[in-house]
Design an enzyme around this catalytic site. Sequence first.
Site, PDB file in Angstrom:
ATOM      1  N   HIS A  75      12.274  -1.355  -7.807  1.00 18.70           N
ATOM      2  CA  HIS A  75      11.201  -0.714  -9.010  1.00 18.70           C
ATOM      3  C   HIS A  75      12.221  -0.735 -10.019  1.00 18.70           C
ATOM      4  CE1 HIS A  75       8.272   1.211 -10.995  1.00 18.70           C
ATOM      5  NE2 HIS A  75       7.454   0.659 -10.489  1.00 18.70           N
ATOM      6  N   ASP A 131      13.498   5.664  -2.150  1.00 24.89           N
ATOM      7  CA  ASP A 131      12.150   5.715  -2.880  1.00 24.89           C
ATOM      8  C   ASP A 131      11.281   4.848  -2.384  1.00 24.89           C
ATOM      9  OD1 ASP A 131      10.068   4.796  -4.924  1.00 24.89           O
ATOM     10  OD2 ASP A 131      11.301   2.853  -5.589  1.00 24.89           O
ATOM     11  N   GLN A 154       6.474   3.732  -1.778  1.00 19.96           N
ATOM     12  CA  GLN A 154       5.385   2.974  -0.909  1.00 19.96           C
ATOM     13  C   GLN A 154       5.097   3.164   0.035  1.00 19.96           C
ATOM     14  OE1 GLN A 154       3.129   1.569  -3.169  1.00 19.96           O
ATOM     15  NE2 GLN A 154       3.624   1.439  -4.674  1.00 19.96           N
ATOM     16  N   LYS A 180       0.746   8.552  -5.811  1.00 18.91           N
ATOM     17  CA  LYS A 180      -0.135   7.338  -4.661  1.00 18.91           C
ATOM     18  C   LYS A 180      -0.197   8.249  -3.246  1.00 18.91           C
ATOM     19  CE  LYS A 180       4.115   4.635  -7.379  1.00 18.91           C
ATOM     20  NZ  LYS A 180       2.749   3.556  -8.118  1.00 18.91           N
ATOM     21  N   CYS A 227       6.817  -4.213 -12.459  1.00 17.21           N
ATOM     22  CA  CYS A 227       7.962  -3.281 -12.683  1.00 17.21           C
ATOM     23  C   CYS A 227       8.696  -3.782 -11.829  1.00 17.21           C
ATOM     24  CB  CYS A 227       7.572  -1.902 -12.642  1.00 17.21           C
ATOM     25  SG  CYS A 227       6.600  -1.553 -13.945  1.00 17.21           S
TER      26      CYS A 227
HETATM   27  N1  PLP Z   1       9.455   3.049  -6.913  1.00 15.85           N
HETATM   28  C1  PLP Z   1       8.220   2.500  -6.121  1.00 15.85           C
HETATM   29  C2  PLP Z   1       8.887   1.532  -5.280  1.00 15.85           C
HETATM   30  C3  PLP Z   1       6.911   1.956  -7.037  1.00 15.85           C
HETATM   31  O1  PLP Z   1       5.637   1.484  -6.206  1.00 15.85           O
HETATM   32  C4  PLP Z   1       6.956   3.200  -8.554  1.00 15.85           C
HETATM   33  C5  PLP Z   1       5.162   2.602  -8.900  1.00 15.85           C
HETATM   34  O2  PLP Z   1       4.776   1.711  -8.440  1.00 15.85           O
HETATM   35  C6  PLP Z   1       8.169   4.260  -8.440  1.00 15.85           C
HETATM   36  C7  PLP Z   1       8.875   4.318  -7.744  1.00 15.85           C
HETATM   37  C8  PLP Z   1       7.215   4.844  -9.612  1.00 15.85           C
HETATM   38  O3  PLP Z   1       6.768   5.895  -9.606  1.00 15.85           O
HETATM   39  P1  PLP Z   1       5.940   7.112 -10.418  1.00 15.85           P
HETATM   40  O4  PLP Z   1       5.531   6.023 -11.516  1.00 15.85           O
HETATM   41  O5  PLP Z   1       4.715   7.536  -9.584  1.00 15.85           O
HETATM   42  O6  PLP Z   1       7.502   7.488 -10.511  1.00 15.85           O
END
Ligand code: PLP
Length: 400
Positions: free
Chosen positions: A117, A194, A197, A220, A358
């Site tokens: 992402h 990260d 998910q 999430k 993203c």
């Molecule tokens: N990393 C992953 C794999 C994501 O799917 C997301 C959000 O969709 C993020 C990071 C970013 O999360 P946040 O917008 O809650 O900071």
Amino acid sequence: MDIRSQFPILKREVYGKPLVYLDNTATSQTPRRVVDEIERMYFTTKANVHRGVFSISQEATDLQEQARERVRQFINARSTKEIIFTRGTTEAINLVAASYGDLMENGDEIILTVMEHHANIVPWQLLGRHKRIILRVVPIRPDGSLDMEAYRSLINERTRLVSVCHVSNVLGTVNPVKEIIAEAHSRSIPVMIDGAQAVSHMKVDVQDLDADFYAFSSHKMYGPTGVGVLYGRERLLNIMPPYQGGGEMIDHVTFERTTWAELPFKFEAGTPDFVGIAAYQKGIDFIEETTIDRIAAVEHDLLEYTSAKMVEIPGMHIYGSAPGKAAIISFNVEGVHHYDLGMLLDKQGVAVRTGHHCAQPLMHALGIEGCVRASFAVYNTRDEADRFLTALNRALPLLQ
Ligand code: PLP
């Protein structure tokens, strides 16, 4: 208690049709108990944390620190010193990039994967404004799984960090993070995961994984927006400089010199979203009461059921088929623009995500500009999957 009835939003309609919410990867919906707790806090316990000697300030502080302990247990961290509250996954990764990155030198390398992402790409690029940091990117195989041989071959004596997603927000691929970490650790390289998910879909144990950093977002995982967590190994957090300066994160301040507060407060400058953090506990309660096993079973059933019917649709292309993938179905249908399809699904009450998710480098690797993504949570049902499939079969002839 019945799961769906805990989520008032699931009763709403869109264009006169019952809402079928399939954008759970972007954010999950919120059970009533979380919103009740936010209301209760605002109406009875709104006082700044770690400051007042008066009762309600202490109550608010206790709730925040209880939440920290709750999160510690949830991911099995060793100590609450290792649990830092942030605004979300994005801020947690930015914290590590800015602070741990501060310890890096010109020519140092960071390994990422092509499925990251933007939140796990851009912070590392920002680090490159101040010094020359080289990003090495692990490719994927045709089924969307990580090319582990390529990963091993990218590790070298200049590698300072590996940062990978636990679960891809597009492909649904569940990366072998334990193996990735073991491989990096055999060369004394720390690993950031990260987990945005992963945490609400599978059991995560940071000690078992041996992760050095692990980031995730409350919104999430059935919790409120504006709250996230960075887990960090205490030894590393101790050698890292603060990320932001301000109240809460200091020990003693003079104009000449300032000393830092103990962990985790060293990394929590300013007033945190203490209301959100207190309510976040209720989101964790929901997950634990429902159980991760049940969540995983419901989501897996919906993934199998829906994918099996989707592959029968002519021109259907689903991205990501790695074994054990998460309940995320990203797809395109030949001759149909993802955006148009998303709009027509919305007109039938079905909320799916369209676009690059993203993950533009991944889109590039897949040779597409974007796609449609349907993703499931524990409150979704087979009936909703059928309504999605019916809406899809109605929309496609209008666009082809
Ligand atoms: N990393 C992953 C794999 C994501 O799917 C997301 C959000 O969709 C993020 C990071 C970013 O999360 P946040 O917008 O809650 O900071």
